[in-house]
Design an enzyme around this catalytic site. Structure first.
Site, PDB file in Angstrom:
ATOM      1  N   SER A   2      40.418  46.582  42.403  1.00  0.00           N
ATOM      2  CA  SER A   2      40.033  45.638  43.458  1.00  0.00           C
ATOM      3  C   SER A   2      40.613  45.918  44.833  1.00  0.00           C
ATOM      4  CB  SER A   2      40.401  44.210  43.048  1.00  0.00           C
ATOM      5  OG  SER A   2      39.545  43.759  42.025  1.00  0.00           O
ATOM      6  N   LYS A  10      44.764  38.464  51.578  1.00  0.00           N
ATOM      7  CA  LYS A  10      43.733  38.076  50.609  1.00  0.00           C
ATOM      8  C   LYS A  10      43.971  36.640  50.172  1.00  0.00           C
ATOM      9  CE  LYS A  10      41.671  39.580  46.206  1.00  0.00           C
ATOM     10  NZ  LYS A  10      41.731  40.604  45.116  1.00  0.00           N
ATOM     11  N   SER A  44      37.567  43.236  44.249  1.00  0.00           N
ATOM     12  CA  SER A  44      37.459  41.870  44.718  1.00  0.00           C
ATOM     13  C   SER A  44      38.095  41.645  46.082  1.00  0.00           C
ATOM     14  CB  SER A  44      38.106  40.932  43.702  1.00  0.00           C
ATOM     15  OG  SER A  44      39.501  41.192  43.598  1.00  0.00           O
TER      16      SER A  44
END
Length: 484
Positions: A177, A78, A153
């Protein structure tokens, strides 16, 4: 089976037996990214040169024997995790060209284990979002239906795993997330206990809530990644001195002796019928396997969203003050004085959702309002923790839906409140600092994945994985992937 479809375990077996090289596996993944990348849009940065160099180093290590299971395995990161020499943006224009001089601890641990980092995945800006539509640089799409959101996210990481653009990925979970995009994309996602995994080198959103975790194709792969990234780190003051077990050790132990709790409040939040049907079918499978399932209560569940959306923005308003255009990141070149430079740099560099949360957080911490907002939210958080303490005296694992609905069409939710309410079933886990995970348990009527959420006591990831392995085997959804 094509190489890019392998799980970590399957690829590790091929690499160890020298039937396949890490370079071949990495090239297969990079080719897959190139072939499907524009449709899924899961990556902000692909580091082809670095990945191939790491693959060749892994092959040399594999040739000597005794390499760990992740050696030579292509994984994605990420874009909230710092990677030395590789751009790290946080999904924001304010860091669009930022190249860190150091790597996050979890990145270092993966590299020490020989994993091949193929690139940085897209995300909601500074991890603020539930749909991954708040990214300034790339908005990913759900591989099961490209017109739908993949969740946020950590949506890029989940989409990359689901689309076979990597064998596994790392994400972060502040209010759901990891688990939400895992549910929306039909993969496994684990949010470890707060403090179990180092946050050093993670671009901070809400420091008392953020936690790094894996997104994988099956439960065993999640255990393997947790083995690699967990452990105390003296560079992170919130990192806990807690022994790290072998998370693969109990995967085949079944459900004997485990008590499952079903929180009644999680089924009183307007669940979509498809979600309810899939979750109840999974619970039925648990009962058929001999598990004890009982109803429990988490009475303050309804207050979690309100408490979270005061605590998290308050911490974000402090953490994001460092992005001022002075030391690094975007800097407005036309400002005539220091104050104007701050204002113009931050107004231009931050997106709408980030600015909204900075304003909320600053207001909640301001003189005269701290007691009414931030302090009150912290008191509610304490009550939610107490709810969990009582519930976990009655059961070992809490089982529930991950989100009230499956994924929704891109652009269909423009109201911030309706977006925030999608977090209602995941936020309490973060407020309490507990481990939680999502694994596939079914599909909606239009073919979108639905996830099952498991939660357990602090540092009991082993219980989650043990239960999840049995559920995964009985439901049979682990090997299903979208056709692109």
């Amino acid at each position: 089976m094509d190489i890019h479809q392998f799980t970590i375990s399957q690829l590790a077996e091929q690499l160890t037996a020298r039937r396949l090289s890490s370079r071949e596996a990495t090239e297969a993944v990079l080719d897959r990214i190139e072939a499907t990348g524009e449709r899924v849009n899961a990556y902000i940065t692909v580091d082809r040169e670095g990945a191939l160099a790491a693959a060749e180093a892994a092959d040399r290590r594999l040739a000597t024997g005794g390499a760990p299971p992740l050696c030579g395995v292509p994984v994605a990161i990420k874009d909230l995790l710092c990677t030395k020499g590789v751009r790290t943006t946080g999904g924001s224009e304010i860091l669009e060209n930022f190249v860190p001089p150091y790597s996050a601890t979890v990145v270092e641990k993966l590299q020490q284990a020989g994993a091949v980092l193929v690139g940085k995945t897209t995300m909601d800006e500074f991890a603020m979002g539930s749909s991954n539509e708040h990214c300034a640089l790339a908005v990913p799409r759900n591989p099961w239906n490209l017109d739908y959101i993949c969740g946020g996210s950590s949506g890029g990481s989940a989409a990359a795993v689901a689309a076979d653009q990597c064998m596994a990925a790392l994400g972060t979970d502040t209010g759901g997330s990891i688990r939400q995009p895992a549910s929306n994309c039909g993969v496994v996602g684990v949010k470890p206990t707060y403090g179990r995994v180092s946050r050093y080198g993670v671009l901070a959103f809400a420091s008392s809530l953020d936690q790094v975790g894996p997104l994988t194709k099956d439960v065993r792969d999640a255990a393997l990644l947790l083995n690699a990234i967990c452990g105390h780190d003296p560079r992170d003051s919130t990192s806990v001195h807690e022994p790290v077990p072998d998370f693969t050790a109990e995967l085949g132990c079944g459900l004997a002796g485990l008590r499952f709790g079903l929180p009644r409040e999680y089924f009183e939040v307007g669940l979509d019928e498809d979600v309810k049907k899939a979750v109840m079918a999974a619970i039925g499978q648990l009962e058929e396997a001999g598990a004890e399932v009982r109803e429990i209560s988490l009475p303050r569940t309804e207050y979690g969203v309100a408490a979270y959306y005061l605590i998290a923005p308050a911490e974000a308003s402090s953490n994001l003050s460092r992005y001022d255009g002075v030391r690094y990141g975007y800097r407005d070149q036309d400002a005539q004085d220091l104050l104007e430079m701050y204002r113009r740099s931050r107004s231009r560099g931050f997106g709408r959702e980030v600015k909204r949360r900075i304003i909320i957080g600053t207001y909640a911490l301001s003189s005269g309002y701290y007691d009414a907002f931030y302090r009150k939210a912290s008191q509610v958080r304490a009550l939610i923790i107490e709810d969990y303490r009582r519930a976990l005296q009655e059961c070992d694992v809490i089982i529930s839906p991950v989100t009230p609905t499956p994924a929704w069409p891109l652009g269909s939710k423009s109201d911030p409140l309706s977006m925030y309410l999608t977090d209602i079933l995941t936020i309490p886990t973060n407020l309490a600092g507990l481990p939680g995970m999502s694994l596939p348990c079914g599909f909606s009527h239009n073919g979108l994945p639905i996830g099952l959420q498991l939660q357990a006591g602090h540092f009991r990831e082993d219980l989650l994985l043990r239960a999840a392995a049995t559920i995964e085997e009985r439901l049979g959804f682990a090997g299903r992937r979208p056709r692109l």
